[in-house]
Enzyme design. Structure first.
Site, PDB file in Angstrom:
ATOM      1  CD  GLU A   1      -2.563  -1.917   0.526  1.00 18.11           C
ATOM      2  OE1 GLU A   1      -1.462  -2.716   0.500  1.00 18.11           O
ATOM      3  OE2 GLU A   1      -3.545  -2.286   0.025  1.00 18.11           O
TER       4      GLU A   1
ATOM      5  CE1 TYR B   1       0.401   3.794   5.054  1.00 18.72           C
ATOM      6  CE2 TYR B   1      -0.810   1.740   4.423  1.00 18.72           C
ATOM      7  CZ  TYR B   1      -0.874   2.895   4.744  1.00 18.72           C
ATOM      8  OH  TYR B   1      -2.100   3.326   5.131  1.00 18.72           O
TER       9      TYR B   1
ATOM     10  NE  ARG C   1      -2.697  -6.790   2.285  1.00 16.25           N
ATOM     11  CZ  ARG C   1      -3.348  -5.654   2.521  1.00 16.25           C
ATOM     12  NH1 ARG C   1      -3.625  -5.211   3.818  1.00 16.25           N
ATOM     13  NH2 ARG C   1      -4.306  -5.328   1.526  1.00 16.25           N
TER      14      ARG C   1
ATOM     15  CG  HIS D   1      -3.000   4.391   0.729  1.00 15.84           C
ATOM     16  ND1 HIS D   1      -4.008   3.708   0.409  1.00 15.84           N
ATOM     17  CD2 HIS D   1      -2.286   3.832   1.853  1.00 15.84           C
ATOM     18  CE1 HIS D   1      -4.414   2.983   1.762  1.00 15.84           C
ATOM     19  NE2 HIS D   1      -3.305   3.077   2.332  1.00 15.84           N
TER      20      HIS D   1
ATOM     21  CD  GLN E   1     -22.182   6.290   0.064  1.00 15.59           C
ATOM     22  OE1 GLN E   1     -22.555   5.387  -0.684  1.00 15.59           O
ATOM     23  NE2 GLN E   1     -22.931   7.146   0.749  1.00 15.59           N
TER      24      GLN E   1
ATOM     25  CB  ALA F   1     -35.177   5.509   5.515  1.00 11.69           C
TER      26      ALA F   1
HETATM   27  P1  FAD Z   1     -36.395   6.645  -0.828  1.00 13.65           P
HETATM   28  O1  FAD Z   1     -35.349   5.640  -1.495  1.00 13.65           O
HETATM   29  O2  FAD Z   1     -36.746   7.750  -1.810  1.00 13.65           O
HETATM   30  O3  FAD Z   1     -37.614   5.610  -0.690  1.00 13.65           O
HETATM   31  C1  FAD Z   1     -38.992   6.166  -0.526  1.00 13.65           C
HETATM   32  C2  FAD Z   1     -39.981   5.108  -0.723  1.00 13.65           C
HETATM   33  O4  FAD Z   1     -41.262   5.417  -0.400  1.00 13.65           O
HETATM   34  C3  FAD Z   1     -40.079   4.755  -2.294  1.00 13.65           C
HETATM   35  O5  FAD Z   1     -40.139   3.386  -2.489  1.00 13.65           O
HETATM   36  C4  FAD Z   1     -41.669   5.209  -2.652  1.00 13.65           C
HETATM   37  O6  FAD Z   1     -42.206   4.356  -3.707  1.00 13.65           O
HETATM   38  C5  FAD Z   1     -42.395   5.193  -1.321  1.00 13.65           C
HETATM   39  N1  FAD Z   1     -43.416   6.196  -0.925  1.00 13.65           N
HETATM   40  C6  FAD Z   1     -43.449   7.421  -1.188  1.00 13.65           C
HETATM   41  N2  FAD Z   1     -44.651   7.832  -0.690  1.00 13.65           N
HETATM   42  C7  FAD Z   1     -45.352   6.681  -0.406  1.00 13.65           C
HETATM   43  C8  FAD Z   1     -46.989   6.602   0.108  1.00 13.65           C
HETATM   44  N3  FAD Z   1     -47.659   7.662   0.199  1.00 13.65           N
HETATM   45  N4  FAD Z   1     -47.224   5.374   0.019  1.00 13.65           N
HETATM   46  C9  FAD Z   1     -46.389   4.384  -0.047  1.00 13.65           C
HETATM   47  N5  FAD Z   1     -45.112   4.339  -0.558  1.00 13.65           N
HETATM   48  C10 FAD Z   1     -44.523   5.580  -0.643  1.00 13.65           C
HETATM   49  N6  FAD Z   1     -27.088   6.859  -1.647  1.00 13.65           N
HETATM   50  C11 FAD Z   1     -25.901   6.630  -1.431  1.00 13.65           C
HETATM   51  O7  FAD Z   1     -25.659   6.557  -0.010  1.00 13.65           O
HETATM   52  N7  FAD Z   1     -24.801   6.283  -2.002  1.00 13.65           N
HETATM   53  C12 FAD Z   1     -24.838   6.104  -3.221  1.00 13.65           C
HETATM   54  O8  FAD Z   1     -23.884   5.799  -3.918  1.00 13.65           O
HETATM   55  C13 FAD Z   1     -26.128   6.713  -3.934  1.00 13.65           C
HETATM   56  N8  FAD Z   1     -26.203   6.571  -5.212  1.00 13.65           N
HETATM   57  C14 FAD Z   1     -27.647   6.814  -5.739  1.00 13.65           C
HETATM   58  C15 FAD Z   1     -27.670   6.980  -7.106  1.00 13.65           C
HETATM   59  C16 FAD Z   1     -28.799   7.211  -7.734  1.00 13.65           C
HETATM   60  C17 FAD Z   1     -29.129   7.047  -9.291  1.00 13.65           C
HETATM   61  C18 FAD Z   1     -30.020   7.612  -6.902  1.00 13.65           C
HETATM   62  C19 FAD Z   1     -31.267   8.260  -7.523  1.00 13.65           C
HETATM   63  C20 FAD Z   1     -29.853   8.025  -5.642  1.00 13.65           C
HETATM   64  C21 FAD Z   1     -28.449   7.374  -4.957  1.00 13.65           C
HETATM   65  N9  FAD Z   1     -28.468   7.068  -3.626  1.00 13.65           N
HETATM   66  C22 FAD Z   1     -27.083   6.746  -3.200  1.00 13.65           C
HETATM   67  C23 FAD Z   1     -29.493   8.206  -2.569  1.00 13.65           C
HETATM   68  C24 FAD Z   1     -30.106   7.128  -1.935  1.00 13.65           C
HETATM   69  O9  FAD Z   1     -30.609   6.053  -2.672  1.00 13.65           O
HETATM   70  C25 FAD Z   1     -31.273   7.669  -1.222  1.00 13.65           C
HETATM   71  O10 FAD Z   1     -30.527   8.477  -0.455  1.00 13.65           O
HETATM   72  C26 FAD Z   1     -32.193   6.622  -0.408  1.00 13.65           C
HETATM   73  O11 FAD Z   1     -32.772   5.896  -1.234  1.00 13.65           O
HETATM   74  C27 FAD Z   1     -33.004   7.366   0.577  1.00 13.65           C
HETATM   75  O12 FAD Z   1     -33.713   6.538   1.311  1.00 13.65           O
HETATM   76  P2  FAD Z   1     -35.301   6.759   1.647  1.00 13.65           P
HETATM   77  O13 FAD Z   1     -35.698   5.493   2.312  1.00 13.65           O
HETATM   78  O14 FAD Z   1     -35.290   7.898   2.560  1.00 13.65           O
HETATM   79  O15 FAD Z   1     -36.135   7.337   0.453  1.00 13.65           O
HETATM   80  P1  NAP Z   2     -26.987  17.042  -4.517  1.00 13.79           P
HETATM   81  O1  NAP Z   2     -25.663  15.874  -4.425  1.00 13.79           O
HETATM   82  O2  NAP Z   2     -27.302  17.763  -3.589  1.00 13.79           O
HETATM   83  O3  NAP Z   2     -27.019  17.597  -5.922  1.00 13.79           O
HETATM   84  C1  NAP Z   2     -27.891  18.518  -6.401  1.00 13.79           C
HETATM   85  C2  NAP Z   2     -27.349  19.191  -7.522  1.00 13.79           C
HETATM   86  O4  NAP Z   2     -28.416  20.127  -8.237  1.00 13.79           O
HETATM   87  C3  NAP Z   2     -26.070  20.070  -7.164  1.00 13.79           C
HETATM   88  O5  NAP Z   2     -24.995  20.105  -8.344  1.00 13.79           O
HETATM   89  C4  NAP Z   2     -26.649  21.537  -7.277  1.00 13.79           C
HETATM   90  O6  NAP Z   2     -25.463  22.451  -7.689  1.00 13.79           O
HETATM   91  C5  NAP Z   2     -27.745  21.592  -8.293  1.00 13.79           C
HETATM   92  N1  NAP Z   2     -28.760  22.430  -7.894  1.00 13.79           N
HETATM   93  C6  NAP Z   2     -29.523  22.324  -6.505  1.00 13.79           C
HETATM   94  N2  NAP Z   2     -30.628  23.443  -6.569  1.00 13.79           N
HETATM   95  C7  NAP Z   2     -30.775  23.667  -7.849  1.00 13.79           C
HETATM   96  C8  NAP Z   2     -31.775  24.428  -8.715  1.00 13.79           C
HETATM   97  N3  NAP Z   2     -32.632  25.155  -8.022  1.00 13.79           N
HETATM   98  N4  NAP Z   2     -31.644  24.510 -10.058  1.00 13.79           N
HETATM   99  C9  NAP Z   2     -30.541  23.997 -10.497  1.00 13.79           C
HETATM  100  N5  NAP Z   2     -29.595  23.078 -10.138  1.00 13.79           N
HETATM  101  C10 NAP Z   2     -29.853  23.125  -8.656  1.00 13.79           C
HETATM  102  O7  NAP Z   2     -28.127  15.873  -5.013  1.00 13.79           O
HETATM  103  P2  NAP Z   2     -28.564  14.826  -5.794  1.00 13.79           P
HETATM  104  O8  NAP Z   2     -27.442  14.792  -7.008  1.00 13.79           O
HETATM  105  O9  NAP Z   2     -30.050  14.747  -6.189  1.00 13.79           O
HETATM  106  O10 NAP Z   2     -28.240  13.600  -4.872  1.00 13.79           O
HETATM  107  C11 NAP Z   2     -29.261  13.242  -3.768  1.00 13.79           C
HETATM  108  C12 NAP Z   2     -28.278  12.495  -2.701  1.00 13.79           C
HETATM  109  O11 NAP Z   2     -28.206  11.081  -3.339  1.00 13.79           O
HETATM  110  C13 NAP Z   2     -27.178  13.198  -2.495  1.00 13.79           C
HETATM  111  O12 NAP Z   2     -27.444  13.951  -1.194  1.00 13.79           O
HETATM  112  C14 NAP Z   2     -25.840  12.187  -2.389  1.00 13.79           C
HETATM  113  O13 NAP Z   2     -25.438  12.068  -1.270  1.00 13.79           O
HETATM  114  C15 NAP Z   2     -26.736  10.845  -2.745  1.00 13.79           C
HETATM  115  N6  NAP Z   2     -25.978  10.315  -3.658  1.00 13.79           N
HETATM  116  C16 NAP Z   2     -24.953   9.742  -3.400  1.00 13.79           C
HETATM  117  C17 NAP Z   2     -24.122   9.250  -4.336  1.00 13.79           C
HETATM  118  C18 NAP Z   2     -22.717   8.719  -3.958  1.00 13.79           C
HETATM  119  O14 NAP Z   2     -21.669   8.307  -4.990  1.00 13.79           O
HETATM  120  N7  NAP Z   2     -22.410   8.818  -2.930  1.00 13.79           N
HETATM  121  C19 NAP Z   2     -24.486   8.959  -5.680  1.00 13.79           C
HETATM  122  C20 NAP Z   2     -25.601   9.565  -6.007  1.00 13.79           C
HETATM  123  C21 NAP Z   2     -26.469  10.092  -5.123  1.00 13.79           C
HETATM  124  P3  NAP Z   2     -25.516  23.879  -7.981  1.00 13.79           P
HETATM  125  O15 NAP Z   2     -26.464  24.477  -6.943  1.00 13.79           O
HETATM  126  O16 NAP Z   2     -24.117  24.339  -7.860  1.00 13.79           O
HETATM  127  O17 NAP Z   2     -26.174  23.921  -9.042  1.00 13.79           O
HETATM  128 FE1  SF4 Z   3     -17.915   0.068   3.804  1.00 14.53          FE
HETATM  129 FE2  SF4 Z   3     -20.188  -1.011   4.701  1.00 14.53          FE
HETATM  130 FE3  SF4 Z   3     -19.890   0.525   2.392  1.00 14.53          FE
HETATM  131 FE4  SF4 Z   3     -18.954  -2.051   2.683  1.00 14.53          FE
HETATM  132  S1  SF4 Z   3     -20.942  -1.335   2.509  1.00 14.53           S
HETATM  133  S2  SF4 Z   3     -17.789  -0.426   1.762  1.00 14.53           S
HETATM  134  S3  SF4 Z   3     -18.176  -1.872   4.739  1.00 14.53           S
HETATM  135  S4  SF4 Z   3     -19.706   1.257   4.240  1.00 14.53           S
END
Ligand code: FAD
Ligand code: NAP
Ligand code: SF4
Length: 683
Positions: free
Chosen positions: A168, A170, A218, A256, A343, A388
């Site tokens: 790595e 080191y 290692r 790294h 993460q 969630a």
């Molecule tokens: P959600 O995942 O939005 O789930 C909400 C659920 O509630 C949905 O299934 C919906 O159908 C249901 N629902 C809403 N209203 C009702 C109702 N009235 N009755 C019944 N059901 C209902 N996060 C990361 O940590 N790492 C990542 O790499 C990452 N990558 C992502 C990539 C993409 C393309 C996207 C879109 C998201 C990504 N995220 C990532 C974000 C992550 O998926 C969200 O933060 C997470 O899913 C939020 O969880 P939640 O349970 O709050 O809501």
């Molecule tokens: P985000 O990370 O908060 O990005 C939102 C983007 O929209 C920013 O680039 C912001 O930048 C722009 N924005 C905000 N308000 C706007 C407006 N009114 N008009 C136009 N642009 C606007 O949110 P997200 O991409 O929707 O992701 C949602 C969550 O999912 C994130 O919080 C992230 O943690 C999670 N996620 C994580 C990963 C991962 O790899 N860890 C991958 C996907 C998603 P400007 O304001 O500069 O334009």
């Molecule tokens: Fe780390 Fe857990 Fe993500 Fe695996 S799933 S990379 S142990 S945070």
């Protein structure tokens, strides 16, 4: 018989003086507990849980053999007798749980994050701000003595062995590579001189600890940096380390400072097992393979094929302490799989926060976050089966509450159903498999899909409490003209798979903007295969070569041509993707760069036209430009969806908000799962 499922993985390994019960090594991870107040008591609970879970041999996070070798000023060190005492709690707990544990000795060399750092030569690393002091010859000898003393103290503290961290990038690596070792004394120059440090460390450690103590070395088998070791050198060092008394050789991949990802989720599973395989037959002692192995069947296949004698998994044991026991009992489908997101583990470590796990918030918090049977079982509705809601509903049911989990969609997972479609995020599917299986196994949990509920339905259900996990709505950026049919949301693209044209503009460069860019630029929407699922292709993309041909195994990357032209826009000035993960953000940026994605910042979105998006720049709204596009994808953030909260509260129902429904800003699955689990532990 379930055991027959993984006969190689579960076979004992005879080391001569002791026999390991199986071929599973829990690889070294720094948790942050090492430096925390009361941390060793928590570490004892953390490791004991993994020992109870069936791991064959645990390796601790790195411990410095002296002050200057610490990775950062507070990092743990074992050089004096009084420091050994606190390790006793850990070794006793692991032994009481029937496990074995080795302590890793790690000298950071020039990677140390403090001004006292030392190295073979005074050259600063590209990833640290401190220029190291070059060790004198006497200093090198004192360093060896420090390693030996550290190993003796580890033995005295009850450890079953030590791992000498020689990879790595080191200190040991820094001595081996000519680019970091510019010395002309007996520790530099010729290859024999450059490997003298690790060989002497192993030889003198073996002399000091006796024959019946495990020494894992290692070995950096693939440096992945320019000027790294050649394959002949790696083999020569392996032989020398074996002759010096090592018991096992573990595989190290990539310094790294390497610009090739080695453990992030877009790295194919077992992507580097071929390196260990090459070493087979060169030495007589058992070899351990590693990196992106997170599944018992993958591990079994590697062992059955003869790639290695043992498999190291580290993060998978944050995700699930019972990985081995579940595999052994034929319950592999119940394993909470590490999705390699980094993460909550590595990103936390690099931000000086305690490591835990996105999919298992109890990791490292075994003594704080208890899931105990509910004193009074209640009837609870959980609305939303995203991360969630899934975490909350399953934890509540595990505690004995009667739970109904509603989702309007036809499957569980919420936004993870979009995330898992991104090339390189295939692992996210495992989390949904895990929760799906848990739901099947929990008798007090009823899942109702295709059921979008409203406040009236919940009121009629006579629930004691309601958990709203309804997630988010995409933020409306209100760009004039956005009703144009060429404008799509990320949901249209990822979930509804609406067709996307050849020139694309993405509005918003957050996590989702980056992911949509990767999805489109790789042609995933048209069914182009993900490089993460094709090892040779992935190696070509990143320039992972053959160390027998190029030292360190670094070649010129040859990425496939972009599937379309993508422009990624954000309003703020500054670097795109600055908010992405600490340890994986650079991989996303590099991927988009490879695919010629144009990134524009400081943008004002003026209007959508039939030809594209008209933008201006900066507060003065100058340099008006039409960015031509066939499709414009809105990825402009998210807002909470919690329309049910008000009416339910008004009706006197106890309501809890979690995940995106609670707070959409900076929401990720880590927070969603953690919040769901903690709420469910408390109801
Ligand atoms: P959600 O995942 O939005 O789930 C909400 C659920 O509630 C949905 O299934 C919906 O159908 C249901 N629902 C809403 N209203 C009702 C109702 N009235 N009755 C019944 N059901 C209902 N996060 C990361 O940590 N790492 C990542 O790499 C990452 N990558 C992502 C990539 C993409 C393309 C996207 C879109 C998201 C990504 N995220 C990532 C974000 C992550 O998926 C969200 O933060 C997470 O899913 C939020 O969880 P939640 O349970 O709050 O809501
Ligand atoms: P985000 O990370 O908060 O990005 C939102 C983007 O929209 C920013 O680039 C912001 O930048 C722009 N924005 C905000 N308000 C706007 C407006 N009114 N008009 C136009 N642009 C606007 O949110 P997200 O991409 O929707 O992701 C949602 C969550 O999912 C994130 O919080 C992230 O943690 C999670 N996620 C994580 C990963 C991962 O790899 N860890 C991958 C996907 C998603 P400007 O304001 O500069 O334009
Ligand atoms: Fe780390 Fe857990 Fe993500 Fe695996 S799933 S990379 S142990 S945070």
């Amino acid at each position: 018989m379930p055991m027959a499922a993984y006969p190689n993985l579960l076979a004992p390994l005879d080391l001569g003086f002791t026999t390991l019960p199986n071929r599973v090594l829990m690889g070294s991870m720094h948790t942050g507990l090492e430096e925390a107040p009361d941390g060793f008591r928590k570490l004892a609970a953390f490791y004991a849980a993994r020992a109870r879970g069936g791991v064959g041999l645990i390796v601790t996070g790195g411990v410095a053999p002296n002050l200057v070798g610490r990775l950062e000023p507070r990092a743990s060190q074992l050089s004096y007798g009084w420091q050994a005492g606190k390790h006793r709690g850990v070794t006793d707990a692991v032994h009481a749980a029937g496990g074995r544990i080795a302590m890793q000795i790690l000298h950071a060399g020039r990677y140390a994050y403090h001004p006292l750092s030392v190295a073979p030569s005074a050259t600063r690393s590209p990833i640290t701000p401190f220029k190291p002091r070059a060790l004198t010859g006497w200093g090198v000898r004192r360093t060896i003595a420090a390693y030996v003393r550290c190993a003796e103290l580890a033995r005295r503290a009850g450890y079953d062995g030590v791992e000498i961290m020689g990879s790595e990038g080191y200190l040991i690596n820094q001595f081996i590579a000519p680019q970091t070792n510019l010395r002309d004394d007996e520790w530099g120059g010729t290859f024999e001189n450059r490997i003298r440090l690790p060989v002497e460390i192993v030889r003198r450690t073996r002399e000091a600890v006796g024959r019946d103590f495990i020494i894992i070395y290692r070995l950096s088998m693939l440096d992945l940096v320019e000027g790294g070791s050649t394959w002949d050198e790696v083999v020569a060092l392996a032989k020398a380390v074996e002759a010096a008394g090592a018991t096992l050789i573990n595989t190290g991949v990539g310094w790294h400072e390497a610009r090739i990802p080695t453990i992030a989720t877009m790295v194919p599973r077992a992507a580097f097992a071929w390196v260990t395989r090459r070493m087979k037959g060169e030495v007589g002692i058992p070899l351990i393979t590693t990196n992106r192995i997170n599944d018992p069947q993958v591990a079994e296949t590697l062992l059955a094929r003869g790639d290695a004698d043992m498999v190291s998994m580290a993060r998978p044991f944050l995700a699930d302490a019972d990985f081995v026991n579940k595999a052994a009992a034929g319950r592999a489908d119940e394993i909470n799989t590490c999705i390699a997101c980094n993460q909550a583990c590595l990103d936390h470590t690099f931000s000086n926060k305690q490591a835990t796990c996105l999919v298992n918030p109890r990791a490292g918090f075994e003594t704080d976050l208890k899931i105990a049977p509910a004193a009074v079982p209640k009837r609870v509705a959980v609305v939303g089966a995203g991360p969630a809601g899934l975490a909350a509903a399953t934890t509540l049911a595990e505690r004995g509450h009667r739970v109904v989990l509603f989702d309007g969609a036809e499957r569980i997972g919420g936004q993870f159903n979009m995330a898992r479609r991104i090339p390189g995020k295939e692992e996210f599917t495992e989390t949904l498999r895990y929760f799906g299986r848990r739901i099947e196994l929990l008798p007090t949990l009823e899942l109702k899909l295709n059921t979008r509920v409203d406040a009236a339905a919940l009121q009629a259900g006579a629930f004691d409490e309601v958990v709203l996990a309804t997630g988010v709505l995409p933020r409306d950026p209100r760009i004039p003209g956005q009703e144009n049919p060429k404008v799509l949301s990320y949901i249209d693209v990822l979930l509804h798979r609406k067709p996307v044209g050849a020139r694309v503009v993405i509005v918003g460069a957050g996590g989702i903007g980056f992911d949509v860019a990767e999805y489109l630029v790789t042609g995933a929407d048209r069914g182009e295969p993900s490089a993460t699922l094709h090892l040779d292709e992935w190696k070509r993309e990143w320039g992972v070569g053959d160390p027998a041909k190029t030292p360190g195994g670094v070649e010129r990357p040859q990425p496939a041509a972009p599937a379309r032209q993508v422009t990624l826009l954000q309003r703020k000035a500054g670097k795109h993707g600055a908010g992405l993960g600490k340890t994986s953000g650079w991989v996303h940026r590099a991927t988009l760069k490879m695919k010629n994605v144009e990134m524009l910042g400081g943008v004002n979105y003026e209007r959508v036209t039939d030809d594209g998006l008209f933008v201006t720049f900066g507060p003065e709204r100058k340099d008006g430009t039409l960015v031509e596009a066939d499709t414009i994808v809105l990825c402009s953030g998210q807002e909470p969806l919690r329309e049910l909260a008000g009416p339910l509260a008004a009706a006197g129902i106890k309501v809890h908000l979690i995940g995106g429904a609670d707070e959409a800003s900076e929401l990720d699955a880590k927070r969603a799962i953690d919040q769901g689990t903690r709420l469910a532990a408390a109801i």
